[in-house]
Design an enzyme around this catalytic site. Structure first.
Site, PDB file in Angstrom:
ATOM      1  N   ASP A 108      25.609  25.103   0.061  1.00 11.93           N
ATOM      2  CA  ASP A 108      25.731  23.737   0.611  1.00 11.93           C
ATOM      3  C   ASP A 108      24.331  23.144   0.794  1.00 11.93           C
ATOM      4  O   ASP A 108      24.068  22.001   0.403  1.00 11.93           O
ATOM      5  CB  ASP A 108      26.418  23.741   1.985  1.00 11.93           C
ATOM      6  CG  ASP A 108      27.845  24.251   1.964  1.00 11.93           C
ATOM      7  OD1 ASP A 108      28.761  23.474   2.244  1.00 11.93           O
ATOM      8  OD2 ASP A 108      28.048  25.453   1.665  1.00 11.93           O
ATOM      9  N   GLU A 111      26.199  15.310   4.278  1.00  8.94           N
ATOM     10  CA  GLU A 111      26.846  16.104   5.332  1.00  8.94           C
ATOM     11  C   GLU A 111      25.899  17.017   6.104  1.00  8.94           C
ATOM     12  O   GLU A 111      25.994  17.125   7.326  1.00  8.94           O
ATOM     13  CB  GLU A 111      27.959  16.964   4.724  1.00  8.94           C
ATOM     14  CG  GLU A 111      28.690  17.775   5.798  1.00  8.94           C
ATOM     15  CD  GLU A 111      29.796  18.653   5.248  1.00  8.94           C
ATOM     16  OE1 GLU A 111      30.023  18.675   4.022  1.00  8.94           O
ATOM     17  OE2 GLU A 111      30.434  19.337   6.077  1.00  8.94           O
ATOM     18  N   ASP A 131      28.564  14.805  -0.470  1.00  6.02           N
ATOM     19  CA  ASP A 131      29.083  16.052   0.100  1.00  6.02           C
ATOM     20  C   ASP A 131      28.602  17.160  -0.831  1.00  6.02           C
ATOM     21  O   ASP A 131      29.068  17.284  -1.964  1.00  6.02           O
ATOM     22  CB  ASP A 131      30.611  16.015   0.163  1.00  6.02           C
ATOM     23  CG  ASP A 131      31.155  17.089   1.080  1.00  6.02           C
ATOM     24  OD1 ASP A 131      30.503  18.153   1.181  1.00  6.02           O
ATOM     25  OD2 ASP A 131      32.226  16.875   1.682  1.00  6.02           O
ATOM     26  N   ILE A 143      28.781  20.444  -0.906  1.00  8.58           N
ATOM     27  CA  ILE A 143      29.960  21.226  -1.308  1.00  8.58           C
ATOM     28  C   ILE A 143      31.115  20.706  -0.471  1.00  8.58           C
ATOM     29  O   ILE A 143      31.116  20.838   0.760  1.00  8.58           O
ATOM     30  CB  ILE A 143      29.809  22.740  -1.057  1.00  8.58           C
ATOM     31  CG1 ILE A 143      28.764  23.346  -1.990  1.00  8.58           C
ATOM     32  CG2 ILE A 143      31.160  23.435  -1.293  1.00  8.58           C
ATOM     33  CD1 ILE A 143      28.682  24.864  -1.929  1.00  8.58           C
ATOM     34  N   ASP A 144      32.052  20.093  -1.123  1.00  5.87           N
ATOM     35  CA  ASP A 144      33.268  19.708  -0.423  1.00  5.87           C
ATOM     36  C   ASP A 144      34.263  20.832  -0.667  1.00  5.87           C
ATOM     37  O   ASP A 144      34.448  21.255  -1.812  1.00  5.87           O
ATOM     38  CB  ASP A 144      33.788  18.376  -0.971  1.00  5.87           C
ATOM     39  CG  ASP A 144      35.008  17.912  -0.207  1.00  5.87           C
ATOM     40  OD1 ASP A 144      35.023  18.044   1.035  1.00  5.87           O
ATOM     41  OD2 ASP A 144      35.960  17.417  -0.844  1.00  5.87           O
ATOM     42  N   THR A 152      34.094  23.803   1.450  1.00 10.21           N
ATOM     43  CA  THR A 152      33.306  25.033   1.640  1.00 10.21           C
ATOM     44  C   THR A 152      34.223  26.239   1.878  1.00 10.21           C
ATOM     45  O   THR A 152      33.931  27.349   1.413  1.00 10.21           O
ATOM     46  CB  THR A 152      32.314  24.872   2.809  1.00 10.21           C
ATOM     47  OG1 THR A 152      31.533  23.703   2.555  1.00 10.21           O
ATOM     48  CG2 THR A 152      31.390  26.065   2.942  1.00 10.21           C
ATOM     49  N   HIS A 204      43.475  21.199   8.195  1.00 14.26           N
ATOM     50  CA  HIS A 204      42.929  19.911   7.748  1.00 14.26           C
ATOM     51  C   HIS A 204      44.016  18.860   7.546  1.00 14.26           C
ATOM     52  O   HIS A 204      43.735  17.672   7.589  1.00 14.26           O
ATOM     53  CB  HIS A 204      42.183  20.081   6.420  1.00 14.26           C
ATOM     54  CG  HIS A 204      40.975  20.949   6.510  1.00 14.26           C
ATOM     55  ND1 HIS A 204      40.157  21.182   5.437  1.00 14.26           N
ATOM     56  CD2 HIS A 204      40.437  21.638   7.546  1.00 14.26           C
ATOM     57  CE1 HIS A 204      39.157  21.985   5.795  1.00 14.26           C
ATOM     58  NE2 HIS A 204      39.319  22.280   7.083  1.00 14.26           N
ATOM     59  N   SER A 262      39.473  20.530  -1.197  1.00 13.85           N
ATOM     60  CA  SER A 262      38.422  19.576  -1.581  1.00 13.85           C
ATOM     61  C   SER A 262      38.895  18.377  -2.393  1.00 13.85           C
ATOM     62  O   SER A 262      40.077  18.202  -2.687  1.00 13.85           O
ATOM     63  CB  SER A 262      37.306  20.300  -2.362  1.00 13.85           C
ATOM     64  OG  SER A 262      37.639  20.413  -3.733  1.00 13.85           O
ATOM     65  N   LYS A 283      41.204  17.565  -5.678  1.00 12.90           N
ATOM     66  CA  LYS A 283      42.536  16.928  -5.698  1.00 12.90           C
ATOM     67  C   LYS A 283      42.458  15.539  -6.323  1.00 12.90           C
ATOM     68  O   LYS A 283      43.334  15.135  -7.077  1.00 12.90           O
ATOM     69  CB  LYS A 283      43.108  16.835  -4.271  1.00 12.90           C
ATOM     70  CG  LYS A 283      43.465  18.193  -3.672  1.00 12.90           C
ATOM     71  CD  LYS A 283      44.191  18.055  -2.351  1.00 12.90           C
ATOM     72  CE  LYS A 283      43.318  17.804  -1.156  1.00 12.90           C
ATOM     73  NZ  LYS A 283      42.363  18.907  -0.846  1.00 12.90           N
ATOM     74  N   ARG A 308      47.731  13.455   2.936  1.00 12.31           N
ATOM     75  CA  ARG A 308      46.758  14.059   3.865  1.00 12.31           C
ATOM     76  C   ARG A 308      47.031  13.544   5.273  1.00 12.31           C
ATOM     77  O   ARG A 308      46.957  12.341   5.512  1.00 12.31           O
ATOM     78  CB  ARG A 308      45.331  13.670   3.449  1.00 12.31           C
ATOM     79  CG  ARG A 308      44.242  14.346   4.284  1.00 12.31           C
ATOM     80  CD  ARG A 308      42.843  13.966   3.826  1.00 12.31           C
ATOM     81  NE  ARG A 308      41.832  14.779   4.469  1.00 12.31           N
ATOM     82  CZ  ARG A 308      41.408  15.955   4.003  1.00 12.31           C
ATOM     83  NH1 ARG A 308      41.901  16.442   2.883  1.00 12.31           N
ATOM     84  NH2 ARG A 308      40.490  16.634   4.652  1.00 12.31           N
ATOM     85  N   ASP A 367      33.689  12.772   2.416  1.00 15.39           N
ATOM     86  CA  ASP A 367      34.872  13.519   1.998  1.00 15.39           C
ATOM     87  C   ASP A 367      35.795  12.705   1.089  1.00 15.39           C
ATOM     88  O   ASP A 367      36.789  13.252   0.576  1.00 15.39           O
ATOM     89  CB  ASP A 367      35.671  13.995   3.221  1.00 15.39           C
ATOM     90  CG  ASP A 367      35.065  15.238   3.839  1.00 15.39           C
ATOM     91  OD1 ASP A 367      34.504  16.060   3.092  1.00 15.39           O
ATOM     92  OD2 ASP A 367      35.149  15.388   5.077  1.00 15.39           O
TER      93      ASP A 367
HETATM   94  N1  LIG Z   1      40.354  19.353  11.266  1.00 15.45           N
HETATM   95  C1  LIG Z   1      40.134  18.750  10.111  1.00 15.45           C
HETATM   96  N2  LIG Z   1      40.965  17.789   9.669  1.00 15.45           N
HETATM   97  C2  LIG Z   1      40.770  17.175   8.507  1.00 15.45           C
HETATM   98  N3  LIG Z   1      39.747  17.463   7.677  1.00 15.45           N
HETATM   99  C3  LIG Z   1      38.880  18.389   8.067  1.00 15.45           C
HETATM  100  C4  LIG Z   1      39.020  19.084   9.283  1.00 15.45           C
HETATM  101  N4  LIG Z   1      38.014  19.952   9.408  1.00 15.45           N
HETATM  102  C5  LIG Z   1      37.257  19.797   8.302  1.00 15.45           C
HETATM  103  N5  LIG Z   1      37.785  18.842   7.498  1.00 15.45           N
HETATM  104  C6  LIG Z   1      37.257  18.325   6.250  1.00 15.45           C
HETATM  105  O1  LIG Z   1      38.048  18.688   5.145  1.00 15.45           O
HETATM  106  C7  LIG Z   1      37.183  18.851   4.062  1.00 15.45           C
HETATM  107  C8  LIG Z   1      37.830  19.660   2.990  1.00 15.45           C
HETATM  108  O2  LIG Z   1      38.875  18.925   2.490  1.00 15.45           O
HETATM  109  P1  LIG Z   1      40.260  19.588   2.094  1.00 15.45           P
HETATM  110  O3  LIG Z   1      41.034  19.767   3.345  1.00 15.45           O
HETATM  111  O4  LIG Z   1      40.835  18.510   1.202  1.00 15.45           O
HETATM  112  O5  LIG Z   1      39.929  20.853   1.387  1.00 15.45           O
HETATM  113  C9  LIG Z   1      35.985  19.504   4.664  1.00 15.45           C
HETATM  114  O6  LIG Z   1      34.859  19.228   3.874  1.00 15.45           O
HETATM  115  P2  LIG Z   1      33.671  20.328   3.767  1.00 15.45           P
HETATM  116  O7  LIG Z   1      34.248  21.527   3.119  1.00 15.45           O
HETATM  117  O8  LIG Z   1      32.708  19.555   2.947  1.00 15.45           O
HETATM  118  O9  LIG Z   1      33.179  20.558   5.165  1.00 15.45           O
HETATM  119  C10 LIG Z   1      35.882  18.872   6.032  1.00 15.45           C
HETATM  120  O10 LIG Z   1      34.982  17.775   6.087  1.00 15.45           O
HETATM  121 MG   LIG Z   2      33.707  17.707   2.658  1.00 15.64          MG
HETATM  122 MG   LIG Z   3      30.768  19.816   2.541  1.00 14.06          MG
HETATM  123 MG   LIG Z   4      31.446  21.064   5.848  1.00  9.92          MG
END
Ligand SMILES: Nc1ncnc2c1ncn2[C@@H]1O[C@H](COP(=O)(O)O)[C@@H](OP(=O)(O)O)[C@H]1O
Ligand SMILES: [Mg+2]
Ligand SMILES: [Mg+2]
Ligand SMILES: [Mg+2]
Length: 301
Positions: free
Chosen positions: A48, A72, A134, A136-137, A139, A233, A257, A260, A274, A286
């Site tokens: 990241d 980020e 971002d 790494i989206d 992570t 998430h 991430s 999608k 979502r 994001d």
């Molecule tokens: N409680 C939460 N609700 C919604 N999104 C969240 C979350 N906690 C983290 N995320 C976000 O969801 C992203 C990943 O998306 P997805 O759910 O589509 O895989 C994460 O990006 P990072 O991995 O860049 O931190 C983070 O920003």
């Molecule tokens: Mg992200």
């Molecule tokens: Mg990220």
């Molecule tokens: Mg993150």
């Protein structure tokens, strides 16, 4: 068109960063995963940080003087006691990536790398131009060995005008519900979109560019839908209820991430649901790149 130079720079930066991430994911060590400071801890890895430093460095080289980046990560944890070793690892990764590319002929010091990471502290806003990154989206997906994306977008006067999504683990051919991770399928795609010019997909090496189209399915009974892999998430029970009410028959395709959005942009599925849990505030990095990748063809004549 208006953003050609920016698009070329964004593709270059995201491709370099994706190569760095691939390398780290292959050799992922548990010690490379850190917990972020603050109350809502989420994972962060050397990749990241390395990805953010690389993208920030490349963009600053390409656009000296007019640089604003909303990204980020920051260097707070890296500057704490005991962070030295990890900073060295990140610096080595960044320099190896720059050397393999050969465009810049420089070697960055650890302090250069920390500064590059911290140049992502812009507040953005509705005036002027701002890059949104971002590094790494997904992570959590990255650490699990699953999907993740390097997501880079440009805002101009509050509008997303271009986006690049590098998706190192996404199969080149459609992900079907039955075979989301088909073992024989080559992986590694990069999506890009510029306002008024449509959305394209290519291989991570820049070859084989094709125009992509979202699904033409209009009947929910024939549609499949994407949602987060992580139920923290997005509420899976709520999305299945809504999908059921819409008449969707297919099981959800769960992926980490903004991959999608890439998959949606080429019609692998028709819907993305979502539902963040109460109190969560979505971040622009994001969704910025993913949103224009999906809507890129909307305003073409
Ligand atoms: N409680 C939460 N609700 C919604 N999104 C969240 C979350 N906690 C983290 N995320 C976000 O969801 C992203 C990943 O998306 P997805 O759910 O589509 O895989 C994460 O990006 P990072 O991995 O860049 O931190 C983070 O920003
Ligand atoms: Mg992200
Ligand atoms: Mg990220
Ligand atoms: Mg993150």
């Amino acid at each position: 068109m208006a953003y050609d130079k920016e698009l070329a720079a964004a593709i270059k930066a995201a491709s370099l960063a994706a190569r760095l991430c691939r390398k780290v994911q292959k050799a992922l060590l548990q010690s490379d995963v850190r917990s972020k400071h603050g109350r809502n801890k989420s994972p962060v890895t050397v990749a990241d940080y390395g990805s953010q430093a690389l993208v920030s460095f490349v963009l600053q080289q390409e656009f000296p003087g007019e640089f604003s980046l909303v990204a980020e990560e920051d260097s707070i944890d890296l500057r704490k006691d005991g962070g030295g070793e990890i900073v060295e690892r990140i610096t080595k990764l960044v320099n190896e990536s720059l050397t393999s590319d050969g465009s810049y002929g420089v070697s960055l010091s650890s302090e250069d790398v920390l500064k590059a990471i911290d140049s992502g502290k812009s507040e953005g806003g509705s005036q002027g131009r701002h890059w949104v990154l971002d590094p790494i989206d997904g992570t959590k997906g990255f650490v699990r060995g699953d999907q993740y994306a390097v997501a880079l977008a440009l805002l101009d006067r509050g509008n997303v005008v271009l986006g690049v999504l590098a998706c190192p683990n996404l199969p080149l051919t459609s992900i079907s519900v039955a075979h989301p991770h088909s073992p024989n399928n080559e992986v590694g795609c990069l999506f890009f979109a510029e306002v008024g010019r449509g959305t394209y997909m290519q291989l991570l090496d820049g070859s084989s560019t094709v125009k992509v189209q979202v699904s033409a399915v209009e009947n929910p009974e024939e549609a499949s839908f994407f949602e987060s892999y992580e139920s923290a998430h997005s509420m899976h029970d709520l999305s299945s209820l809504i999908a059921q009410k819409l008449g969707v028959k297919a099981a959800p395709i769960r992926m980490d991430s903004q991959v999608k959005y890439g998959a949606l942009s080429r019609g692998d599925g028709a819907i993305y649901l979502r539902f963040p849990r109460n109190g969560y505030r979505e971040k622009i990095w994001d969704h910025a790149a993913g949103s224009i990748v999906v809507t890129g063809n909307t305003y073409l004549s």
